[in-house]
Write an enzyme that holds these catalytic residues in place. Sequence first.
Site, PDB file in Angstrom:
ATOM      1  NE  ARG A  72      -3.945  -2.295   2.690  1.00 17.69           N
ATOM      2  CZ  ARG A  72      -4.193  -2.941   3.792  1.00 17.69           C
ATOM      3  NH1 ARG A  72      -3.572  -2.455   4.759  1.00 17.69           N
ATOM      4  NH2 ARG A  72      -5.019  -3.678   3.722  1.00 17.69           N
ATOM      5  NE  ARG A 165      -6.371   1.618   9.593  1.00 23.88           N
ATOM      6  CZ  ARG A 165      -6.029   0.376  10.034  1.00 23.88           C
ATOM      7  NH1 ARG A 165      -5.679  -0.658   8.951  1.00 23.88           N
ATOM      8  NH2 ARG A 165      -5.634  -0.178  11.088  1.00 23.88           N
ATOM      9  NE  ARG A 176      -8.274  -4.855   5.325  1.00 25.08           N
ATOM     10  CZ  ARG A 176      -7.330  -5.362   5.529  1.00 25.08           C
ATOM     11  NH1 ARG A 176      -7.507  -6.323   6.623  1.00 25.08           N
ATOM     12  NH2 ARG A 176      -6.052  -5.519   4.919  1.00 25.08           N
TER      13      ARG A 176
END
Length: 230
Positions: A72, A165, A176
């Site tokens: 990421r 985020r 998730r």
Amino acid sequence: MLFSCVHVACYRNSNKRSLLKMMSSEGPIKGPRPLVVCGPSGSGKTTLLKKLFEEFPHTFGFSISHTTRAPRAGEEHGVHYYFIDKNKMNEQIDNNEFIETAVFSGNIYGTTKNEVCNIQKSGKVCVLDIEPQGVEQIKKTDLNPILVYNNPPSLKDLELRLRKRQTESEESLQKRLAAADQEIAYGLTEGNFHKIIHNVGIDESYKEFKEFIVKELKAQEDTGVVIRWE
């Protein structure tokens, strides 16, 4: 099951079979029990660990995991993860190089034996941040880990943290959250962990977390294990 850089069970998602092999070793490494921390992404465990490393910079060594997912933004190879090709990682799994592996969203995550051995050889407490699949596997070794589960305030709070985020697509976010729901059920099941931290306020949670870890390490010192505090 022995670890000591000896026998371990590895898990491979592609065919969901356990790999148990014998390997030679120099013998058990005498060192502190490793610390295993588990909790959903966004639950605050990274913050707890960061504060622990800041307060005890010579005591703990973080085990960097391997993963087949892409980095990421801001992530560095060898710092946040060892980013590895899926074929190569499966080859290493077949060669019994991992203590534990887990699969999430089609990506494999795992901890190598060498990573844990090198930290133990340095005299530090090896810290592993792993998934429930990995927790179950590491329990079957002779590492005798200290097991801590970090519980988020609620799934809603977890969702808000993950959305803040801005690192997930809506699809990956929902995956998730579904995984977090199962992880919370596992984490709160009696007997799965030695300590459960209900991470509502970070300062209070860290105080509880630190006091438990220090108490466990002090108990090891009473048996002759040397812990590096400075």
